[in-house]
Design a protein around this motif. Structure first.
Motif, PDB file in Angstrom:
ATOM      1  N   ASP A  95      35.722  33.656  63.866  1.00  0.00           N
ATOM      2  CA  ASP A  95      34.441  34.182  63.393  1.00  0.00           C
ATOM      3  C   ASP A  95      34.590  35.191  62.261  1.00  0.00           C
ATOM      4  OD1 ASP A  95      33.080  32.684  65.294  1.00  0.00           O
ATOM      5  OD2 ASP A  95      33.191  34.267  66.795  1.00  0.00           O
ATOM      6  N   VAL A  96      35.802  35.403  61.752  1.00  0.00           N
ATOM      7  CA  VAL A  96      35.998  36.335  60.644  1.00  0.00           C
ATOM      8  C   VAL A  96      35.270  35.771  59.431  1.00  0.00           C
ATOM      9  CG1 VAL A  96      37.709  37.324  59.064  1.00  0.00           C
ATOM     10  CG2 VAL A  96      38.169  37.258  61.499  1.00  0.00           C
ATOM     11  N   PRO A  97      34.538  36.605  58.736  1.00  0.00           N
ATOM     12  CA  PRO A  97      33.792  36.118  57.572  1.00  0.00           C
ATOM     13  C   PRO A  97      34.709  35.396  56.587  1.00  0.00           C
ATOM     14  CG  PRO A  97      33.210  38.385  58.038  1.00  0.00           C
ATOM     15  CD  PRO A  97      34.361  38.031  58.942  1.00  0.00           C
ATOM     16  N   ALA A  98      34.144  34.348  55.983  1.00  0.00           N
ATOM     17  CA  ALA A  98      34.911  33.568  55.013  1.00  0.00           C
ATOM     18  C   ALA A  98      35.406  34.460  53.881  1.00  0.00           C
ATOM     19  CB  ALA A  98      34.052  32.426  54.468  1.00  0.00           C
ATOM     20  N   ASN A  99      34.613  35.444  53.518  1.00  0.00           N
ATOM     21  CA  ASN A  99      35.027  36.325  52.441  1.00  0.00           C
ATOM     22  C   ASN A  99      35.225  37.737  53.001  1.00  0.00           C
ATOM     23  OD1 ASN A  99      35.452  37.837  50.147  1.00  0.00           O
ATOM     24  ND2 ASN A  99      33.964  36.692  48.937  1.00  0.00           N
ATOM     25  N   PHE A 100      36.453  38.019  53.387  1.00  0.00           N
ATOM     26  CA  PHE A 100      36.786  39.315  53.969  1.00  0.00           C
ATOM     27  C   PHE A 100      36.489  40.462  52.996  1.00  0.00           C
ATOM     28  CE2 PHE A 100      40.064  42.517  55.289  1.00  0.00           C
ATOM     29  CZ  PHE A 100      39.481  42.824  56.505  1.00  0.00           C
ATOM     30  N   ALA A 101      36.606  40.196  51.704  1.00  0.00           N
ATOM     31  CA  ALA A 101      36.321  41.224  50.690  1.00  0.00           C
ATOM     32  C   ALA A 101      34.856  41.663  50.768  1.00  0.00           C
ATOM     33  CB  ALA A 101      36.653  40.712  49.294  1.00  0.00           C
ATOM     34  N   ASP A 102      33.939  40.722  51.032  1.00  0.00           N
ATOM     35  CA  ASP A 102      32.525  41.085  51.167  1.00  0.00           C
ATOM     36  C   ASP A 102      32.303  41.993  52.369  1.00  0.00           C
ATOM     37  OD1 ASP A 102      31.858  39.599  48.937  1.00  0.00           O
ATOM     38  OD2 ASP A 102      31.082  37.880  50.080  1.00  0.00           O
ATOM     39  N   LEU A 103      32.971  41.685  53.487  1.00  0.00           N
ATOM     40  CA  LEU A 103      32.867  42.531  54.675  1.00  0.00           C
ATOM     41  C   LEU A 103      33.421  43.922  54.382  1.00  0.00           C
ATOM     42  CD1 LEU A 103      32.206  42.941  57.670  1.00  0.00           C
ATOM     43  CD2 LEU A 103      34.487  42.037  58.196  1.00  0.00           C
ATOM     44  N   ALA A 104      34.550  43.987  53.696  1.00  0.00           N
ATOM     45  CA  ALA A 104      35.145  45.279  53.343  1.00  0.00           C
ATOM     46  C   ALA A 104      34.190  46.102  52.490  1.00  0.00           C
ATOM     47  CB  ALA A 104      36.465  45.066  52.608  1.00  0.00           C
ATOM     48  N   GLN A 105      33.552  45.460  51.541  1.00  0.00           N
ATOM     49  CA  GLN A 105      32.605  46.181  50.686  1.00  0.00           C
ATOM     50  C   GLN A 105      31.409  46.672  51.499  1.00  0.00           C
ATOM     51  OE1 GLN A 105      31.284  44.116  47.204  1.00  0.00           O
ATOM     52  NE2 GLN A 105      29.812  45.694  46.667  1.00  0.00           N
ATOM     53  N   LYS A 106      30.919  45.832  52.411  1.00  0.00           N
ATOM     54  CA  LYS A 106      29.762  46.210  53.224  1.00  0.00           C
ATOM     55  C   LYS A 106      30.093  47.380  54.145  1.00  0.00           C
ATOM     56  CE  LYS A 106      26.400  44.273  56.420  1.00  0.00           C
ATOM     57  NZ  LYS A 106      25.965  43.079  57.147  1.00  0.00           N
ATOM     58  N   VAL A 107      31.256  47.346  54.779  1.00  0.00           N
ATOM     59  CA  VAL A 107      31.622  48.369  55.750  1.00  0.00           C
ATOM     60  C   VAL A 107      32.179  49.622  55.078  1.00  0.00           C
ATOM     61  CG1 VAL A 107      33.181  48.882  57.668  1.00  0.00           C
ATOM     62  CG2 VAL A 107      32.025  46.679  57.568  1.00  0.00           C
ATOM     63  N   MET A 108      32.995  49.441  54.070  1.00  0.00           N
ATOM     64  CA  MET A 108      33.717  50.572  53.478  1.00  0.00           C
ATOM     65  C   MET A 108      33.257  50.903  52.057  1.00  0.00           C
ATOM     66  SD  MET A 108      35.743  51.410  55.935  1.00  0.00           S
ATOM     67  CE  MET A 108      36.899  52.525  55.149  1.00  0.00           C
ATOM     68  N   GLY A 109      32.259  50.225  51.552  1.00  0.00           N
ATOM     69  CA  GLY A 109      31.840  50.362  50.161  1.00  0.00           C
ATOM     70  C   GLY A 109      31.389  51.743  49.746  1.00  0.00           C
ATOM     71  N   ASP A 110      30.957  52.567  50.678  1.00  0.00           N
ATOM     72  CA  ASP A 110      30.496  53.907  50.313  1.00  0.00           C
ATOM     73  C   ASP A 110      31.636  54.912  50.223  1.00  0.00           C
ATOM     74  OD1 ASP A 110      30.983  53.990  53.038  1.00  0.00           O
ATOM     75  OD2 ASP A 110      29.265  55.274  53.476  1.00  0.00           O
ATOM     76  N   LYS A 111      32.847  54.475  50.532  1.00  0.00           N
ATOM     77  CA  LYS A 111      34.012  55.358  50.401  1.00  0.00           C
ATOM     78  C   LYS A 111      34.356  55.456  48.937  1.00  0.00           C
ATOM     79  CE  LYS A 111      34.454  55.667  54.846  1.00  0.00           C
ATOM     80  NZ  LYS A 111      33.796  56.753  55.488  1.00  0.00           N
ATOM     81  N   LYS A 112      34.889  56.585  48.485  1.00  0.00           N
ATOM     82  CA  LYS A 112      35.099  56.798  47.047  1.00  0.00           C
ATOM     83  C   LYS A 112      36.421  56.291  46.500  1.00  0.00           C
ATOM     84  CE  LYS A 112      32.028  60.651  46.706  1.00  0.00           C
ATOM     85  NZ  LYS A 112      31.851  62.061  46.467  1.00  0.00           N
ATOM     86  N   GLY A 113      37.333  55.933  47.323  1.00  0.00           N
ATOM     87  CA  GLY A 113      38.599  55.479  46.760  1.00  0.00           C
ATOM     88  C   GLY A 113      39.683  55.438  47.792  1.00  0.00           C
ATOM     89  N   GLY A 114      39.317  55.146  48.986  1.00  0.00           N
ATOM     90  CA  GLY A 114      40.323  55.075  50.031  1.00  0.00           C
ATOM     91  C   GLY A 114      40.708  56.445  50.514  1.00  0.00           C
ATOM     92  N   VAL A 115      41.926  56.556  50.984  1.00  0.00           N
ATOM     93  CA  VAL A 115      42.404  57.782  51.621  1.00  0.00           C
ATOM     94  C   VAL A 115      42.373  58.958  50.665  1.00  0.00           C
ATOM     95  CG1 VAL A 115      44.399  58.844  52.731  1.00  0.00           C
ATOM     96  CG2 VAL A 115      43.833  56.478  53.225  1.00  0.00           C
ATOM     97  N   ASP A 116      42.808  58.763  49.417  1.00  0.00           N
ATOM     98  CA  ASP A 116      42.877  59.879  48.468  1.00  0.00           C
ATOM     99  C   ASP A 116      41.513  60.315  47.968  1.00  0.00           C
ATOM    100  OD1 ASP A 116      45.853  58.466  47.002  1.00  0.00           O
ATOM    101  OD2 ASP A 116      45.651  59.885  48.656  1.00  0.00           O
ATOM    102  N   GLY A 117      40.517  59.423  48.002  1.00  0.00           N
ATOM    103  CA  GLY A 117      39.220  59.758  47.458  1.00  0.00           C
ATOM    104  C   GLY A 117      38.201  60.195  48.475  1.00  0.00           C
ATOM    105  N   GLU A 118      38.657  60.578  49.646  1.00  0.00           N
ATOM    106  CA  GLU A 118      37.722  60.964  50.716  1.00  0.00           C
ATOM    107  C   GLU A 118      36.840  62.105  50.315  1.00  0.00           C
ATOM    108  OE1 GLU A 118      39.377  60.006  54.924  1.00  0.00           O
ATOM    109  OE2 GLU A 118      40.864  61.123  53.834  1.00  0.00           O
TER     110      GLU A 118
END
Length: 155
Positions: free
Chosen positions: A132-155
């Motif tokens: 059931d993992v979305p066909a486009n994992f990148a879209d899920l990443a953007q939806k869930v984590m898209g408001d983060k500024k740059g990963g760990v360093d950009g918190e």
């Protein structure tokens, strides 16, 4: 903060005991002394918490307004079946039968580390969730984590 890594294929013995893999045991140095807590997961799985992580979860639950019916229902459902686990001399833990039945766990299971806790899945069920993992994992990443500024360093 506890950070656990890895995915481990394991077996339950006839008595319902699970041998904790050596690589996982190394990540849980306080488990023999402080113990572990196992509980129902949000899906049909179980979750093992190091004692210090469980204590933090319970502290959050204790902040809920007990006069609110939904809060009481959530706490009741969340803590239902929570059980302390102890490692025996051989490095095994006895999984409570009622929890194993709840999660539909057979003899083959997977321990999947998820940040500070370990999910316990029936092996077939665990494999099925990845169907059931979305066909486009990148879209899920953007939806869930898209408001983060740059990963760990950009918190």
């Amino acid at each position: 903060m506890t950070q656990l890594l890895g995915e481990f294929d394991c077996k339950l013995d006839a008595k319902g005991r699970l041998m904790v893999p050596a690589a996982l045991k190394k990540q849980l140095p306080d488990a023999e002394k402080e113990g572990l807590i196992i509980n129902r997961g949000f899906e049909k799985n179980l979750v093992i918490y190091p004692k210090n992580v469980w204590d933090a979860v319970v502290a959050d639950l204790a902040k809920l307004n007990i006069y609110d019916q939904e809060n009481r229902a959530f706490v009741r459902a969340f803590t239902r079946g929570a059980t302390e686990l102890s490692l025996d001399a051989a490095g095994r833990v006895l999984l409570p039968k009622s929890l194993v039945e709840y999660a539909g766990i057979g003899s083959d299971l997977v321990l999947a580390c998820q940040l500070d806790r370990i999910e316990v899945w029936d092996k077939k069920s665990y494999e099925d969730i990845f169907d059931d993992v979305p066909a486009n994992f990148a879209d899920l990443a953007q939806k869930v984590m898209g408001d983060k500024k740059g990963g760990v360093d950009g918190e």
